[in-house]
Write an enzyme that holds these catalytic residues in place. Sequence first.
Site, short mmCIF file in Angstrom:
data_model
loop_
_atom_site.label_atom_id
_atom_site.label_comp_id
_atom_site.label_asym_id
_atom_site.label_seq_id
_atom_site.Cartn_x
_atom_site.Cartn_y
_atom_site.Cartn_z
N CYS A 54 0.93 -1.10 -0.41
CA CYS A 54 0.19 0.07 0.09
C CYS A 54 0.88 1.22 -0.21
O CYS A 54 1.78 1.14 1.09
CB CYS A 54 -0.85 0.06 1.15
SG CYS A 54 -1.16 1.88 1.61
N CYS A 57 0.13 3.05 3.55
CA CYS A 57 0.76 2.47 5.15
C CYS A 57 1.87 1.96 4.79
O CYS A 57 2.13 1.02 5.83
CB CYS A 57 -0.31 1.89 6.02
SG CYS A 57 -1.08 0.48 4.88
N CYS A 102 -7.01 -0.75 1.04
CA CYS A 102 -6.17 -1.25 1.80
C CYS A 102 -7.04 -1.42 3.43
O CYS A 102 -7.81 -0.71 4.03
CB CYS A 102 -5.30 -0.75 2.41
SG CYS A 102 -3.87 -0.59 4.03
N CYS A 105 -5.50 0.43 6.55
CA CYS A 105 -5.30 1.76 6.09
C CYS A 105 -6.53 2.81 5.69
O CYS A 105 -6.75 3.75 5.05
CB CYS A 105 -3.98 3.09 5.72
SG CYS A 105 -4.34 2.74 4.35
N CYS A 125 -8.35 -4.15 -10.99
CA CYS A 125 -7.45 -3.02 -11.62
C CYS A 125 -6.84 -1.99 -10.22
O CYS A 125 -7.36 -0.94 -9.72
CB CYS A 125 -8.30 -2.79 -12.49
SG CYS A 125 -7.69 -0.82 -13.46
FE FE Z 1 -2.73 1.26 3.80
#
Ligand code: FE
Length: 140
Positions: A54, A57, A102, A105, A125
């Site tokens: 991510c 985070c 995610c 976060c 995607c």
């Molecule tokens: Fe994250």
Amino acid sequence: MASVDQSDSKIERSEAEWRELLGEERYRVLRKSGTEAPFSGELLDNKAAGDYVCGACGEPVFKSNTKFESGSGWPSFTAPVGKAVEEITDRSHGMTRTEVRCAKCEGHLGHVFPDGPGPTGLRYCINSASLGFEPKDSKE
Ligand code: FE
């Protein structure tokens, strides 16, 4: 002094903190559910082995062995890492799509569509701007 939470709980920051941390383009995509221009992302053609994390985070969200060339102009994957992402119905822009965030976060990663290759038949995607990449020696 507040205790530091070392558990798997969510990461929360103010919008001002995220903006400062991420910069304008990543903030627009990750925190405002923006979309980068197709064929513009740094990781689109990345074929190295490793973890896609991510971009907000750092949590691993996809692995290189699930990445495939979809022709869409965005990095595409057949499956996320474990429970690293959340999938949410998105009715914006007059369409019904499934948004991918995610789990740690709540950063916006992209969308998932049911037109991917086997074994899952799914196409995650994902905006390159929502990702970081950590190279690894082997494709496990
Ligand atoms: Fe994250």
